[in-house]
Design an enzyme around this catalytic site. Structure first.
Site, PDB file in Angstrom:
ATOM      1  CG  HIS A  15      -2.110   0.869   1.118  1.00 50.54           C
ATOM      2  ND1 HIS A  15      -2.381   1.650   0.007  1.00 50.54           N
ATOM      3  CD2 HIS A  15      -3.133   1.118   1.996  1.00 50.54           C
ATOM      4  CE1 HIS A  15      -3.483   2.332   0.208  1.00 50.54           C
ATOM      5  NE2 HIS A  15      -3.964   2.027   1.390  1.00 50.54           N
ATOM      6  CG  ASP A  60      -3.883  -2.202   8.555  1.00 47.51           C
ATOM      7  OD1 ASP A  60      -5.000  -1.654   8.625  1.00 47.51           O
ATOM      8  OD2 ASP A  60      -3.452  -2.731   7.505  1.00 47.51           O
TER       9      ASP A  60
HETATM   10  N1  NVA Z   1      -4.623  -3.797   5.435  1.00 44.25           N
HETATM   11  C1  NVA Z   1      -5.872  -3.159   5.119  1.00 44.25           C
HETATM   12  C2  NVA Z   1      -5.641  -1.749   4.687  1.00 44.25           C
HETATM   13  C3  NVA Z   1      -6.912  -0.998   4.332  1.00 44.25           C
HETATM   14  C4  NVA Z   1      -6.651   0.383   3.824  1.00 44.25           C
HETATM   15  C5  NVA Z   1      -6.596  -3.946   4.044  1.00 44.25           C
HETATM   16  O1  NVA Z   1      -5.955  -4.362   3.077  1.00 44.25           O
HETATM   17  O2  NVA Z   1      -7.803  -4.147   4.172  1.00 44.25           O
HETATM   18  N1   CP Z   2      -6.429   3.817   4.082  1.00 40.91           N
HETATM   19  C1   CP Z   2      -7.125   3.499   2.978  1.00 40.91           C
HETATM   20  O1   CP Z   2      -6.577   3.069   1.954  1.00 40.91           O
HETATM   21  O2   CP Z   2      -8.453   3.731   3.094  1.00 40.91           O
HETATM   22  P1   CP Z   2      -9.599   3.291   2.066  1.00 40.91           P
HETATM   23  O3   CP Z   2      -9.685   1.787   2.107  1.00 40.91           O
HETATM   24  O4   CP Z   2     -10.829   3.974   2.576  1.00 40.91           O
HETATM   25  O5   CP Z   2      -9.213   3.753   0.698  1.00 40.91           O
END
Ligand code: NVA
Ligand code: CP
Length: 327
Positions: A148, A244
Site C-alpha cells: 500500500h 492496522d
Molecule cells: N490492510 C488493510 C488496509 C486498508 C486500507 C486492508 O488491506 O484491508
Molecule cells: N487507508 C485506505 O486506503 O483507506 P480506504 O480503504 O478507505 O481507501
C-alpha cells in the site's frame, strides 16, 4: 505540528525524473526520490492552504480501477486529480469487462489509448504488475494484498510534518505483520533511514523477501529492521506506533481465528507506556476500536490519524504531478 522540516539532499531532482514511471512499490524508488516526493507533497499542502492552485495536469484523465472497497483512496485520488486540473474516471471492476473475464493485458492496452494514467486497487500484486507491463501509461498502486505504497507516502509525510525529520526515528508496527501496510512500511522506513520494529503473532510475520530486502536497504541507510513476536520489545522507545486491521480486505473469513492470535497485540494505553512520551499513533483507517487499537489511543492526544488521512491527498498529488506532468 509544523516543525521545521529537515534539509534533505534531493538536489538536482525534478518531476521529470519520474515522468511516465509507475508507482507500484516504495522499493522501486531511490531514497532521494522518496524524499523529493515527500517535500513536494508538503509544499503542495502549504500552497493549497494559502489558496495557491496548480492546474499542471489540465485535461489529463486518471482511470481508477477498484476491485475492493475504498473511501480515502477513491476520494483523495479523485479530488487530487481535479485540484490539479484533470479528471477522474471511476471503474468498479464488476461493471467492466474485466469482471467478465477480459484479460488484464487487453484492458491495460485499451485503457492506455484513452486515459493518461491508471490507479488500481486489487487483490494479487502480480495483477498490477501484469497491468503495468502491458500499459503505455503510468500505473499507480492504490493497494494490493502485498503493498500500500501511497498510504505509506502519506504516513512518512505525516511523520515528517510532526517530527521535523525521519532519519533516526523509531517506528513500531504492532499487529498483522503479513499485510500490505507492514510491507510498505518496511520498505518506506528502510528507504528513509528510520528504525522499524514489527511485532506480530507467530505465523503472521512479514513476507520473507520483503523483510530481507528491507534489512539490506536499512543497513545502507544507517537504520535497522527488527521482526519479533514481542509487542513489548518492538514498542520500547518508539517515536511512532502504528497498527492496522487484524483481517484485511479479502481475509474476512479468517477473522475469528485471527482475533485469538492477535488479542495480545492490541495497541492500548498499557502497551504505549513503553513508547517515547511524545509518540505519535498512526493507523491507515478504517479502524476497529476495541480490536487492533483502543478508542483511548485512536481518539487520544497522540493520534494523528486524520492528518494522516488528509495527507493521502497531498502525497498523491505530488506523485501524480511527478508521473503525469509533461516537461
Ligand atoms: N490492510 C488493510 C488496509 C486498508 C486500507 C486492508 O488491506 O484491508
Ligand atoms: N487507508 C485506505 O486506503 O483507506 P480506504 O480503504 O478507505 O481507501
Amino acid at each position: 505540528m509544523a516543525k521545521a522540516v529537515e534539509l534533505l539532499h534531493t538536489k538536482g531532482l525534478t518531476a521529470s525524473n519520474f515522468t511516465g514511471q509507475d508507482f507500484l512499490t516504495i522499493s522501486d524508488f531511490h531514497s532521494t526520490e522518496i524524499m523529493y516526493l515527500l517535500k513536494q507533497a508538503i509544499k503542495l499542502k502549504k500552497e493549497q492552504k494559502l489558496g495557491v492552485t496548480h492546474k499542471h495536469l489540465n485535461g489529463k484523465v486518471l482511470g481508477m480501477i477498484f476491485d475492493k472497497a475504498s473511501t480515502r483512496t477513491r476520494v483523495s485520488f479523485e479530488v487530487g486529480i481535479v485540484q490539479l486540473g484533470g479528471n477522474p474516471i471511476y471503474l468498479n471492476t464488476k461493471d467492466t469487462q474485466l469482471g467478465r473475464g477480459e484479460s488484464v493485458a487487453d484492458t491495460a492496452k485499451v485503457l492506455s489509448r484513452y486515459v493518461d494514467a491508471v490507479m488500481i486497487r486489487t487483490f494479487a500484486h502480480n495483477t498490477i504488475e501484469e497491468f503495468a507491463a502491458h500499459a503505455d501509461i503510468p500505473v499507480i498502486n492504490g493497494l494490493t494484498d502485498l503493498h500500500h505504497p501511497t498510504q505509506v507516502m502519506a504516513d512518512l509525510m505525516t511523520i515528517l510534518e510532526h517530527k521535523g525529520r525521519l532519519k533516526g526515528l523509531k517506528l513500531c508496527y504492532v499487529g498483522d505483520g503479513n499485510n500490505n501496510m507492514t510491507h510498505s512500511l518496511l520498505e518506506g522506513a528502510a528507504k528513509v533511514g528510520m528504525d522499524i520494529a514489527v511485532a506480530s503473532p507467530f505465523g503472521y510475520e512479514p513476507n520473507q523477501m520483503i523483510r530481507d530486502h528491507a534489512k539490506l536497504v536499512a543497513k545502507q541507510n544507517g537504520s535497522s529492521v527488527i521482526i519479533t513476536n514481542s509487542a513489548d520489545e518492538a514498542i520500547q522507545d518508539a517515536d511512532v506506533v502504528v497498527t492496522d486491521v487484524w483481517a484485511s480486505m479479502g481475509e474476512e473469513d479468517e477473522f475469528e481465528a485471527r482475533v485469538e492470535a492477535f488479542k495480545p497485540y492490541q495497541v492500548n494505553s498499557k502497551l504505549c507506556e513503553k513508547a517515547k512520551d511524545d509518540f505519535m499513533f498512526m493507523h491507515c483507517l478504517p479502524a476497529h476500536r476495541g480490536e487492533e487499537v483502543t478508542a483511548e489511543i485512536l481518539d487520544g492526544p497522540h493520534s494523528v490519524v486524520f492528518d494522516e488521512a488528509e495527507n493521502r491527498l497531498h502525497a498523491q498529488k505530488a506523485i501524480m504531478l511527478a508521473l503525469m506532468e509533461e516537461n
